[in-house]
Design a protein around this motif. Structure first.
Motif, PDB file in Angstrom:
ATOM      1  N   ALA A  91      31.294  -9.666  45.101  1.00 43.32           N
ATOM      2  CA  ALA A  91      31.200  -8.618  46.456  1.00 43.32           C
ATOM      3  C   ALA A  91      32.656  -8.288  46.549  1.00 43.32           C
ATOM      4  N   VAL A  92      33.530  -9.380  46.737  1.00 41.80           N
ATOM      5  CA  VAL A  92      35.012  -8.905  47.004  1.00 41.80           C
ATOM      6  C   VAL A  92      35.491  -8.158  46.021  1.00 41.80           C
ATOM      7  N   GLN A  93      35.330  -8.486  44.596  1.00 37.95           N
ATOM      8  CA  GLN A  93      35.863  -7.525  43.740  1.00 37.95           C
ATOM      9  C   GLN A  93      35.506  -6.126  43.804  1.00 37.95           C
ATOM     10  N   ARG A  94      34.124  -5.948  44.122  1.00 42.36           N
ATOM     11  CA  ARG A  94      33.393  -4.811  44.089  1.00 42.36           C
ATOM     12  C   ARG A  94      33.889  -3.750  45.261  1.00 42.36           C
ATOM     13  N   ILE A  95      33.957  -4.595  46.463  1.00 40.94           N
ATOM     14  CA  ILE A  95      34.225  -3.611  47.648  1.00 40.94           C
ATOM     15  C   ILE A  95      35.711  -3.647  47.712  1.00 40.94           C
ATOM     16  N   VAL A  96      36.466  -4.458  47.526  1.00 39.05           N
ATOM     17  CA  VAL A  96      37.937  -4.445  47.817  1.00 39.05           C
ATOM     18  C   VAL A  96      38.708  -4.038  46.462  1.00 39.05           C
ATOM     19  N   PHE A  97      38.806  -5.023  45.238  1.00 35.54           N
ATOM     20  CA  PHE A  97      39.511  -5.025  44.477  1.00 35.54           C
ATOM     21  C   PHE A  97      39.128  -4.064  43.555  1.00 35.54           C
ATOM     22  N   ASP A  98      38.094  -3.421  43.241  1.00 33.29           N
ATOM     23  CA  ASP A  98      38.129  -2.274  42.421  1.00 33.29           C
ATOM     24  C   ASP A  98      38.549  -0.756  42.954  1.00 33.29           C
ATOM     25  N   ARG A  99      38.946  -0.904  44.011  1.00 33.01           N
ATOM     26  CA  ARG A  99      39.437   0.396  44.822  1.00 33.01           C
ATOM     27  C   ARG A  99      40.982   0.100  45.562  1.00 33.01           C
ATOM     28  N   TYR A 100      41.324  -0.979  45.792  1.00 36.21           N
ATOM     29  CA  TYR A 100      42.518  -1.408  46.830  1.00 36.21           C
ATOM     30  C   TYR A 100      43.326  -2.137  45.740  1.00 36.21           C
ATOM     31  N   ASP A 101      44.624  -2.288  46.303  1.00 34.33           N
ATOM     32  CA  ASP A 101      45.604  -3.179  45.708  1.00 34.33           C
ATOM     33  C   ASP A 101      45.617  -4.544  46.237  1.00 34.33           C
ATOM     34  N   VAL A 102      45.339  -4.509  47.489  1.00 32.15           N
ATOM     35  CA  VAL A 102      45.600  -5.722  48.547  1.00 32.15           C
ATOM     36  C   VAL A 102      44.363  -5.791  49.801  1.00 32.15           C
ATOM     37  N   LEU A 103      44.163  -6.894  50.179  1.00 32.91           N
ATOM     38  CA  LEU A 103      43.396  -7.078  51.298  1.00 32.91           C
ATOM     39  C   LEU A 103      44.055  -7.738  52.352  1.00 32.91           C
ATOM     40  N   VAL A 104      43.896  -7.041  53.471  1.00 36.04           N
ATOM     41  CA  VAL A 104      44.677  -7.831  54.766  1.00 36.04           C
ATOM     42  C   VAL A 104      44.014  -8.382  55.752  1.00 36.04           C
ATOM     43  N   THR A 105      43.949  -9.726  56.158  1.00 39.47           N
ATOM     44  CA  THR A 105      43.130 -10.066  57.198  1.00 39.47           C
ATOM     45  C   THR A 105      43.951 -11.205  57.977  1.00 39.47           C
ATOM     46  N   ALA A 106      43.170 -11.741  59.001  1.00 32.86           N
ATOM     47  CA  ALA A 106      43.879 -12.921  59.807  1.00 32.86           C
ATOM     48  C   ALA A 106      44.004 -13.926  58.897  1.00 32.86           C
TER      49      ALA A 106
END
Lengths: 475, 83
Positions: free
Chosen positions: A370-385
């Motif tokens: 899910a993280v791959q599909r939602i984030v890393f297929d479209r974005y370079d990085v993910l920012v969170t706390a």
């Protein structure tokens, strides 16, 4: 004009340049480091063992080699320290436990072998929570490490001595382990940088295991560049670690100054923004940084991920089951040799079923996908706390586990579950003068982009120019 | 599988007697429980057990395999993964 900064304020690259120019020797740097440890460790309790004699010999060797033209790389002649779960040949390795108080390994952990081969100077072993789990317990062989920003406060998680040592300028880099956030938690609460690399990038061999599926080895450093250099030295395939991946390690430093123009950044406030444990200062600091990254040319979008609670349940059940399997025999044989927190955290896993563990392992794959599909297929990085609030006071911890949730609210475990690389770094200071932090995760084995964005954040916050103002001297 | 933070944080089923259940589990496992540590260990047990419903999904396909399932590779001479 000469540089007015003290030696402990020099980065790895700056100290290395002086070593190579002859302006400084490793012996001088190491003696300075040992004197600083002697002065501050009685207050900070970051080190459980100081390896003075060996450090001075290794420093002399580094000076001789550098003078003769042999350059072993960026850590050659640079003092460093290891969390006390890493085997060091001939040097006591206790895991901060009475059970291993006399343990002296015959071999080095793979990361220690790589650091030695790279010419680093080991100055000692660092405090942890017992077996990288427990907590800040008073009944262990050594007292808990204290936070250099305020020594009444917690250091974050089990690489506690590493966070304290780097923040106080006792070493530039230290090596920790991270099973649910124990590199990134101390980095967050102590105001340093900490990288949990991709699962498989850094060998775990010779580190006392907590959870085979979730253990990661990574560095803490004062700056992103120092952290990148340490990762460069310790990363790489180890055929004797069954989780190690055979692939080349890219240059992790070359891209640090490239900025963020054109990068796509996903932001997941849904994990923490409305959580009652979250300090508004944490959210505000992250969103200030994101606004500036946007102004610097990055595209920033909010994304909605699977609920944090599922990552937490998945990781904690796997960790509990594996830790129980590791400690089962000793828990039966001599339960009171463990610290109270450690026993109270591991023993309950006796009640998990085989189906619980299999369901957790199924969920792990689903969450990673899910993280791959939602984030890393479209974005370079993910920012969170990282941590949801500044470091709590040490005396807020109760006698028995579990503590109130707000004392240990870190959102680090999702990337132990998915295996993605994740960098913790400071965003500023709270109104009470304690560090605040954020987390940058990236695609598997793309530490270079994570560090590149981290360097941009560091330039925005200017945090690396700050130091804990007043580390109390020993009474 | 998505929703706001905390939506799926579940408490243990109401009426579940964790203390009695804990005592049975520890006896079956042969684990001694130091008396002074019992209350905290029971609380920790209850917290851990409360996580287990979150691992389960009614609509999970049977083909959803655990992450620990090995994917053997021909020619993988050292038993390690190529990526």
């Amino acid at each position: 004009m000469s540089d007015p900064r003290a030696l402990h304020e020099l980065s790895v690259a700056e100290a290395g340049a002086r070593l190579r120019s002859g302006a400084l020797t490793s012996a001088e740097l190491t003696r300075y480091t040992l004197e600083r440890i002697a002065a501050l460790n009685p207050t900070l309790r970051a080190f459980v063992t100081v390896t003075e004699e060996r450090a001075l010999k290794d420093a002399d060797r580094a000076d001789h080699e550098l003078a003769s033209g042999l350059d072993r790389g960026p850590l050659h002649g640079i003092p460093y320290a290891l969390k006390d779960i890493f085997d060091t040949r001939g040097i006591r390795t206790t895991s901060h436990s009475w059970l291993m108080a006399e343990h002296v390994p015959d071999e080095d952990a793979e990361v220690e072998s790589r650091l030695r081969a790279g010419g680093g100077v080991l100055v000692g072993k660092l405090a942890t929570h017992e077996f990288a789990l427990g907590g800040p317990s008073p009944e262990l062989p050594f007292p808990p490490a204290r936070n250099p920003w305020n020594t009444e406060h917690f250091t974050g998680a089990s690489s506690s001595g590493a966070g304290a040592a780097v923040a106080a300028g006792l070493v530039r880099v230290a090596i920790g382990s991270d099973t649910s956030g124990s590199v990134r938690g101390p980095a967050c609460h102590c105001g340093t940088v900490g990288l949990k690399p991709t699962y498989g990038l850094v060998s775990r061999r010779g580190a006392f295991p907590l959870s085979y599926a979730l253990d990661h080895i990574g560095p803490l450093g004062w700056t992103v560049a120092d952290t990148a250099l340490a990762t460069q030295v310790i990363a790489g395939h180890d055929p004797l670690d069954p989780g190690s991946v055979r692939r080349p390690v890219p240059d992790l430093v070359a891209g640090l100054g490239q900025g963020v123009r054109g990068l796509r950044i996903a932001y997941s406030p849904g994990w923490f923004r409305d959580d009652p444990a979250t300090s508004p200062e944490v959210t505000a600091a992250i969103e200030r940084v994101l606004a500036e990254l946007g102004e610097s040319g990055a595209l920033v979008d909010e994304v909605e991920l699977p609920p944090y609670g599922r990552f937490n349940a998945c990781g904690r059940v796997i960790m509990a089951a594996e830790a129980y399997a590791i400690h089962e025999a000793e828990l039966r044989r001599r339960p009171t040799a463990y610290g109270r927190y450690t026993y109270q955290r591991i023993a309950p896993a006796a009640g998990l079923s085989a189906a619980d563990l299999v369901q957790a392992l199924r969920l792990r794959q689903e969450l990673a996908d899910a993280v791959q599909r939602i984030v890393f297929d479209r974005y370079d990085v993910l920012v969170t706390a990282t941590g949801l609030s500044p470091a709590p006071r040490l005396d807020a911890f109760p006698t028995d586990w579990p503590p109130p949730r707000e004392l240990t609210a870190m959102q680090t475990i999702p990337f132990n579950v998915t295996g993605h690389p994740a960098l913790a770094l400071p965003t500023g200071l709270s109104g009470t003068g304690l560090p605040l932090g954020m987390q940058i995760a990236g695609r598997a084995f793309d530490e270079a982009t994570v560090l590149r964005v981290g360097a941009a954040v560091e330039a925005i916050t200017g945090h690396a120019a700050r130091r804990p103002a007043a580390v109390p001297r020993p009474a | 599988m998505s929703g706001p933070a905390g939506q799926d944080r579940q408490d243990a089923p109401a009426g579940r007697d964790h203390a009695a259940e804990f005592d049975r589990v520890m006896a079956r496992a042969g684990l001694p429980v130091p008396a002074e540590w019992r209350a905290g260990t029971v609380a920790s047990y209850a917290e851990l057990m409360a996580l287990t419903p979150l691992l389960r999904m009614a609509d999970r396909p049977v083909g959803s395999e655990p992450s620990a399932v090995y994917r053997m590779r021909a020619g993988d001479d050292e038993g390690t993964k190529d990526v």
